[in-house]
Each structure stands twice: as structure tokens, then as C-alpha cells.
Design an enzyme around this catalytic site. Structure first.
Site, mmCIF file in Angstrom:
data_model
loop_
_atom_site.group_PDB
_atom_site.id
_atom_site.type_symbol
_atom_site.label_atom_id
_atom_site.label_comp_id
_atom_site.label_asym_id
_atom_site.label_seq_id
_atom_site.Cartn_x
_atom_site.Cartn_y
_atom_site.Cartn_z
ATOM 1 N N SER A 194 -0.749 -2.372 1.674
ATOM 2 C CA SER A 194 -1.460 -3.317 0.807
ATOM 3 C C SER A 194 -1.151 -3.017 -0.650
ATOM 4 C CB SER A 194 -2.971 -3.207 1.034
ATOM 5 O OG SER A 194 -3.706 -3.935 0.068
ATOM 6 N N TYR A 207 -10.676 1.776 2.114
ATOM 7 C CA TYR A 207 -9.566 0.923 2.539
ATOM 8 C C TYR A 207 -8.289 1.260 1.756
ATOM 9 C CZ TYR A 207 -6.873 -3.400 3.248
ATOM 10 O OH TYR A 207 -5.891 -4.315 3.540
#
Length: 302
Positions: A194, A207
Site C-alpha cells: 500500500s 495497517y
């Protein structure tokens, strides 16, 4: 419309306006969320992705394949000629059945494997079962992820931290370790990281930490497996409109502006990620190893 105009419409697109700018209303779904209940709906390429035979005969296992990015990758792989095993949570059965329909409509086989990737035993059984169903395994996409926004670090629970790591990185370790035992030379592994690995949002600390770990895992494993002819790479999405965002993946008040701070001025659609996974899985990328392709609407990364 003549043939030339039709060709131009397909091949010459303004990325700013290719997809409509979305201002999603504040909404909530219980985790993990369903594409079928999302407003507005996502584009997973189900009506637009056209394959060119780049993955004919390939046998792929994709985690988180029921919705969002994983679903778009599954559809694209099928349109490119691959058979696909889909891993997803049991609560996502309705979305998984829809994706199976699109895969089969493309003329390929789809196999469904519901289960929880935080269960070490399931991770290892998943690979065995998928390999048997597909008649082999030569492509792995580790895409499943957990993302829950917590704006106050002091309120980030130990259980959430542990579960996020178990889903996002521990499962990749277990599934990949099992997969490379059966993968032949020429196989590929693509991990979903990401933009958060490079530019972490303060409300996504757990995350973002796992995504940075995935980047390092990808680069290190790529070097180890390259002599065996197994290529390992990653894709780093930016703000992509998926059910992850409305099942507590973002603060609710932030949803109407989601993705508008990118240079393109909009959130991405899952189908815009699929070509990166296809490229890294196809022989066209045979000299690409340990790379992370950033598909993030122009957000700068180191």
C-alpha cells in the site's frame, strides 16, 4: 461510430475523467463488508476488462478475491486465460459467488475456499486444497487485508493490532511458505502492499506497519527465490474505492472526500489495479523481481 473512433475510445483515455469522481455518502457496513452493499458500486472490470491471452493455462490462488482489488484481479486473470481459486471470509459468500459467475462466464474454472486467514491451519490447507482443485499452482496473489481506522493511538486495542498483523503479514508468510513447496519454475507471487507503507496515515498505524513489512518481505524473498525461477513482486495501491473503506477502514466523516487529495483528484477503481497484477504474473515481466509497482493516482513515494 466507425472502427477508428471505437479504437480511440478504448485506447486514448483521460485518467482524470476515465471514471466519475465519487463523493461516497457516509455509510457503514460491518466488517468485512460487501461489494454488493457498497454505494456507489465499484468497477471491478466485470464489463470492461478485455484479456489478450497473457495468462493462458495459468493456475492462480488469490486471497481476498471476493471483492474490491482481489475480485478485479480474479476477473482479469480469468479474462487472460487463467483458472482461479478464490480465498475469502465465509461472511463474504455472496460476493464470492458473483465473482465465480464472472470467471465462469469468461470460460475459466473457479474454485471457492471460504475461511479465516488468521487460522494457521487454514492457511496451509488452503494451498493444498487449491493446488489439488486447480491441478497445480503457479501463481499466487496475497491480497487479503484488514484495515480498521483508530484515530487515538491510546485506543488501539491489543486484539486489533494482533489480528491485523495475523491477517496482513502472518498469513502471507504461511501461505507463501506452503505454496513454494509445490510451485514450479516460472511461477509468480504478487503481494498487495500500500501507499501506506511509504506515507502512513496516523489513524492506520497497525495497517501501515504491516504494509511496510510486506514490502520488505517481498524484496527479501524475491532474492531468495529468483535462482529457483520463482518471481516475487508487489503492488502498492493508493486510495481505492472498496468495501474495506466503509467497514471502519476510514473515519466516516472522511468518506465524502476519499481520494480527492491525489493529483488525479479522485479515488481509484479496483479494475485500475488489475493490469499491474497481470503484468507481474505474465512472462512479459520476466526480468522484474523484488519490485513494488505503485498504482496510487500520482502520490509521491520514496
Amino acid at each position: 461510430m466507425n472502427a477508428a473512433e471505437h479504437h480511440d475510445q478504448l485506447t486514448f483515455l483521460n485518467p482524470v475523467t476515465r471514471f466519475p469522481e465519487i463523493r461516497p455518502p457516509q455509510q457503514h457496513q460491518p466488517e468485512p463488508g460487501l461489494d454488493q452493499s457498497l454505494s456507489p458500486q465499484t468497477d471491478r472490470g466485470q464489463r470492461s476488462y478485455r484479456g489478450t491471452g497473457r495468462l493462458v493455462g495459468r493456475k492462480a490462488l488469490i486471497t481476498g478475491a471476493d471483492s474490491g482489488i482481489g475480485a478485479a484481479v480474479a476477473i482479469a486473470f480469468a479474462r487472460e486465460g487463467a483458472d482461479v481459486a478464490l480465498s475469502y471470509l465465509p461472511d463474504e459468500e455472496a460476493d464470492a459467488q458473483e465473482i465465480r459467475g464472472w470467471i465462469e462466464e469468461s470460460g475459466q474454472r473457479a474454485f471457492l475456499f471460504p475461511g479465516d486467514l488468521t487460522d494457521a491451519g487454514f492457511c496451509r490447507r488452503l494451498v493444498t486444497d487449491a493446488e489439488q482443485a486447480l491441478g497445480g499452482l503457479d501463481a499466487l496473489v496475497n491480497n487479503a487485508g484488514k484495515q480498521i481506522a483508530v484515530e487515538d493511538f491510546g485506543e488501539l486495542a491489543d486484539e486489533q493490532w494482533t489480528t491485523t498483523f495475523a491477517t496482513n503479514i502472518h498469513a502471507i508468510y504461511r501461505i507463501t511458505q506452503e505454496a513454494i513447496a509445490v510451485m514450479p519454475a516460472g511461477s509468480t507471487i504478487v503481494n498487495s502492499t500500500s501507499v501506506q507503507a511509504y506515507d502512513p496515515s496516523p489513524h492506520l498505524l497497525d495497517y501501515a506497519s504491516t504494509k511496510a513489512a510486506i514490502n520488505n518481505f517481498t524484496k527479501g524473498l524475491a532474492q531468495q527465490l529468483a535462482p529457483r525461477g520463482i518471481r516475487v513482486n508487489a503492488v502498492a495501491p493508493g486510495p481505492i474505492w472498496t468495501p474495506l473503506q466503509v467497514s471502519d477502514g476510514q473515519p466516516k466523516e472522511a468518506l465524502p472526500e476519499f481520494g480527492r487529495d491525489t493529483p488525479l483528484g479522485r479515488a481509484g477503481q479496483p479494475t485500475e489495479l488489475a493490469p499491474a497484477y497481470v503484468f507481474l504474473t505474465s512472462p512479459e515481466s520476466s526480468y522484474v523481481i523484488g519490485e513494488t509497482l505503485n498504482v496510487n493516482g500520482g502520490q509521491p513515494t520514496p
